[in-house]
Design an enzyme around this catalytic site. Sequence first.
Site, PDB file in Angstrom:
ATOM      1  N   ASN A  82      -2.699   1.457   1.803  1.00 46.76           N
ATOM      2  CA  ASN A  82      -1.682   2.062   0.942  1.00 46.76           C
ATOM      3  C   ASN A  82      -0.935   3.191   1.681  1.00 46.76           C
ATOM      4  O   ASN A  82      -1.062   3.308   2.899  1.00 46.76           O
ATOM      5  CB  ASN A  82      -2.251   2.535  -0.390  1.00 46.76           C
ATOM      6  CG  ASN A  82      -1.253   2.279  -1.537  1.00 46.76           C
ATOM      7  OD1 ASN A  82      -0.062   2.479  -1.381  1.00 46.76           O
ATOM      8  ND2 ASN A  82      -1.764   1.823  -2.656  1.00 46.76           N
ATOM      9  N   HIS A 108      -0.576   1.065   5.009  1.00 47.08           N
ATOM     10  CA  HIS A 108      -1.624   0.128   5.449  1.00 47.08           C
ATOM     11  C   HIS A 108      -1.991   0.293   6.928  1.00 47.08           C
ATOM     12  O   HIS A 108      -2.185  -0.693   7.643  1.00 47.08           O
ATOM     13  CB  HIS A 108      -1.206  -1.318   5.191  1.00 47.08           C
ATOM     14  CG  HIS A 108      -1.058  -1.679   3.733  1.00 47.08           C
ATOM     15  ND1 HIS A 108      -1.734  -1.043   2.726  1.00 47.08           N
ATOM     16  CD2 HIS A 108      -0.306  -2.630   3.115  1.00 47.08           C
ATOM     17  CE1 HIS A 108      -1.405  -1.592   1.557  1.00 47.08           C
ATOM     18  NE2 HIS A 108      -0.532  -2.560   1.761  1.00 47.08           N
ATOM     19  N   HIS A 178      -6.744  -7.289   1.127  1.00 42.87           N
ATOM     20  CA  HIS A 178      -5.381  -7.528   0.669  1.00 42.87           C
ATOM     21  C   HIS A 178      -5.128  -9.004   0.351  1.00 42.87           C
ATOM     22  O   HIS A 178      -4.055  -9.541   0.612  1.00 42.87           O
ATOM     23  CB  HIS A 178      -4.394  -7.014   1.724  1.00 42.87           C
ATOM     24  CG  HIS A 178      -3.082  -6.561   1.177  1.00 42.87           C
ATOM     25  ND1 HIS A 178      -2.026  -7.404   0.949  1.00 42.87           N
ATOM     26  CD2 HIS A 178      -2.651  -5.341   0.797  1.00 42.87           C
ATOM     27  CE1 HIS A 178      -1.002  -6.723   0.482  1.00 42.87           C
ATOM     28  NE2 HIS A 178      -1.359  -5.456   0.376  1.00 42.87           N
ATOM     29  N   GLN A 287      -5.043  -0.837  -6.834  1.00 40.56           N
ATOM     30  CA  GLN A 287      -3.612  -1.112  -6.744  1.00 40.56           C
ATOM     31  C   GLN A 287      -3.399  -2.536  -7.234  1.00 40.56           C
ATOM     32  O   GLN A 287      -4.008  -3.473  -6.722  1.00 40.56           O
ATOM     33  CB  GLN A 287      -3.128  -0.986  -5.287  1.00 40.56           C
ATOM     34  CG  GLN A 287      -1.638  -1.213  -5.090  1.00 40.56           C
ATOM     35  CD  GLN A 287      -0.798   0.060  -5.217  1.00 40.56           C
ATOM     36  OE1 GLN A 287      -1.331   1.153  -5.396  1.00 40.56           O
ATOM     37  NE2 GLN A 287       0.511  -0.081  -5.141  1.00 40.56           N
ATOM     38  N   GLU A 315      -6.195  -4.456  -5.214  1.00 40.33           N
ATOM     39  CA  GLU A 315      -6.715  -3.741  -4.045  1.00 40.33           C
ATOM     40  C   GLU A 315      -7.508  -2.523  -4.512  1.00 40.33           C
ATOM     41  O   GLU A 315      -6.929  -1.537  -4.948  1.00 40.33           O
ATOM     42  CB  GLU A 315      -5.556  -3.285  -3.158  1.00 40.33           C
ATOM     43  CG  GLU A 315      -4.563  -4.375  -2.823  1.00 40.33           C
ATOM     44  CD  GLU A 315      -3.228  -3.787  -2.364  1.00 40.33           C
ATOM     45  OE1 GLU A 315      -3.216  -2.804  -1.612  1.00 40.33           O
ATOM     46  OE2 GLU A 315      -2.194  -4.313  -2.789  1.00 40.33           O
TER      47      GLU A 315
HETATM   48  C1  BGC Z   1       1.801  -2.547  -1.455  1.00 40.53           C
HETATM   49  C2  BGC Z   1       3.212  -3.018  -1.504  1.00 40.53           C
HETATM   50  C3  BGC Z   1       3.551  -3.602  -0.172  1.00 40.53           C
HETATM   51  C4  BGC Z   1       2.601  -4.732   0.103  1.00 40.53           C
HETATM   52  C5  BGC Z   1       2.864  -5.356   1.427  1.00 40.53           C
HETATM   53  C6  BGC Z   1       0.923  -3.707  -1.146  1.00 40.53           C
HETATM   54  O1  BGC Z   1      -0.392  -3.293  -1.041  1.00 40.53           O
HETATM   55  O2  BGC Z   1       1.408  -1.955  -2.676  1.00 40.53           O
HETATM   56  O3  BGC Z   1       4.079  -1.979  -1.816  1.00 40.53           O
HETATM   57  O4  BGC Z   1       4.856  -4.049  -0.120  1.00 40.53           O
HETATM   58  O5  BGC Z   1       1.302  -4.266   0.078  1.00 40.53           O
HETATM   59  O6  BGC Z   1       2.458  -6.626   1.388  1.00 40.53           O
END
Ligand code: BGC
Length: 350
Positions: A82, A108, A178, A287, A315
């Site tokens: 994040n 990330h 993810h 998330q 997540e």
């Molecule tokens: C985020 C998104 C982001 C995505 C990328 C997610 O974990 O919350 O904002 O665009 O990851 O794949």
Amino acid sequence: MTCGIAPATEVSDFDSINLYTLTNQNNMVVKITNYGATITSIIVPDRNGDMADVALGYDNVEGYINAANRPYFGSVVGRYGNRIARGKFTLDGTEYTLATNDGENHLHGGQMGFDKVVWEAERVDNGVKMTYRARDGEEGYPGNLTLSVTYTLTNENAIVMHYEATTDKPTVVNVTNHTYFNLAGEGEPTINDHILRIDASKFTPVDAGLIPTGELRDVAGTPFDFREPKLIGRDLQSNDSQLQHGLGYDHNWVLDREKAGLELAATLHEAKSGRVLDVLTTEPAIQFYGGNFLDGNLIGKSGKAYQHRSGLCLETQHSPDSPNRPEWPSTTLRPGEKYETTTVYRFGVK
Ligand code: BGC
């Protein structure tokens, strides 16, 4: 899984990329590669026993290495999963500057986050343990960090993900998986018909760059109320500035935990197949990202284009930008301490 095409980015140990297959008594299959410690497939039965792969991804490692727009399909993201505002945080009086890769913010783990590196892998009972040694200064983070994730598959159709880390300097850590789910099967058009419950009475509103404002807002009376199971698409068209910032759901919910330890955080259900996913975690927040940046340009493993909102991520983590929010649960890890966290994806039908 094939490999051999030169990577878009440097990868130190390209020849040691492998694919590990876990199976259980119910013929559930989970495939994981040590490139990014990535879950590439989750094949589970529907209520009639028909199997489908419910995880979005590619059918070859080049897909993961060269991924346009970087969706982070199935990988472990970190050192900080994040966002961190403007890629800056202060720890013990020192300001650190991280790689910025999402406008002015860090997302990330940066340019070469943990999704873009080769992990060491060893087989364990019913699973595989992957380890990555991140260097002091990598992507701007302090401290040599040794991180492992152990994936095991149980006969209750649960994928258990256990993370452990240590450091030699104070640092911040917040890793998560993810995976994008579509319980009707990857390549199916939308997750807006899935029913979601999130055990959270508060979420963290964000600014236009998706950085939390610092407020913990009640979900009651907003499109963010998933305390009772709700169709994901139901409130998506609401005139709500938070939905506009996220281009849909892309927010962090603070879990209503009763105690420390593994607790049910969210349940996802797809009515036609009957498939259910329970997410359990020791983490304080989750998330929910509704696949808003999927736009039909990525072609998935079975040849189908991944349409807008055709997969969603759940997540488990600490909230975004926690290193700049001392009042929130800490993400600091110090020498001598052990970072330890567990999340479970448990599949069923109803
Ligand atoms: C985020 C998104 C982001 C995505 C990328 C997610 O974990 O919350 O904002 O665009 O990851 O794949």
